[in-house]
Design a protein around this motif. Sequence first.
Motif: not given
Length: 472
Positions: A137-143
């Motif tokens: 839920t509500a993904p905000m950042a990725a790597a």
Amino acid sequence: MCLLPRDCTPAANALPACTLGACALGACNAGYGDCDKLVQNGCEDDLTSDVNNCGACGAACQTPRCVAGRCCQWNETFLARVDYPTGSGPGSLASADFSGDGKLDLAAPDQNANTLSVLVNQGKGTFAAKVDYATGTAPMAAAAGDLDGDGKPDVAVANYGSNSVSVLRNQGNGTFAARVDYPTGSKPGSVAAGDFDGDGKLDLATANFDANTVSILLNQGNGTFAAKVDYATGTGPQPLAAGDFNGDGKLDLACGNGFAASVSVLLNQGKGTFAAKVDYPVGVEPDSLATGDFNRDGKLDLVATLGQLNTVGVLLNQGNGTFPARLQFPTGADPFSVTTADFNADGTSDLAVANTNSNTISVLIALGNGGFAPKADYPTGTGPQSVVAVDLNGNGRPDLAVVNADNSLSRTDGAPGAGGPWQSRLRRPWPWIMSGPPTGRLAVPQQGQRAGRISWHAGTPSSQALISIGFG
């Protein structure tokens, strides 16, 4: 004849001087030199741009250009953007060769859609239509990084709304298996991947806004992760950066604390454990954080966007992982994200800053001593939230990608040869996280209520909301 310097007519680009009753050439103005030694010409040479006298008389460049008194291969200008749709509310951007064809692809978490949009590079920096994968839920950042050791880059996504990090494993052709979720601290707004315990496997770290902690999840060797271990930060941590700050070969962490107006540095003690934080004040909320070597001393420095001051704050590393008082350099209005890359190929990390309220990217070229030349601005989409630098068209030069508040991604090429639930400015997730110095990995939180777009810029960022990628 003269009695005082004021009795003399100033020569070009120089102060007047009176020596033994005769007018003479005084000190040259900053950036100029008397390279021909002819008094009547004054300080005729512009040392900031002359390839034969770059930074000093007689200092000839072996490269085609002299910019800000430093020799470089090309300039730092960018072409117009190209935009690509994303999902709704893209909140971050990661880049890696997901399809294994030698070209860097893009992945953007979509905060409103609870998805990860993957865009495969079709060559020359053009991208296929997005393919979406479910996240928390509500993904905000990725790597992005090879989390399971199979040689293919996977993606980790920080889910602000479900207090977890989703791991999506690459199946080998740019498609991803269903996510596996791991608990983090409360409200993770950023994620970084790095080998924190020195075993050769990429671990994960998240900055947890509500918990005032960083969670460390150690890789167990097959792309699965042990239970989190938490370390205290300042209040309201969000932007996160990893790098070897004290030169001991271990990855340390730095996070920006929104409510504490500080940056916390946590030094790695080995085996993935960290010493207690040391805080460095930056005056206001740091919205974004990145690393780079700004004074060419071989040590990783820190830079933070200071939106309330319309500046970036630079913290120069003393060599042992400690940082003195910050230096400040002007940007556009409300800088919200910063990334680093060597845009003019002079061996020093430069800056690109996304300015939310002026709809621009500011590029600041490093002078090599910890300082920066005045900014050059490029238009973006509406409300740029995050900027990253990576070579998307394969020409060996860093491009720029920008996520915009209108849910688009913009790509900008460098010219050839040349809201969250918090208060005040803490109104949306911080847009930039990175793991160590620029390595072709992007992470850019985004927001919005409509279907998003990705925009591509060839040199000059666009005038709409987007991720702008500038090709050098």
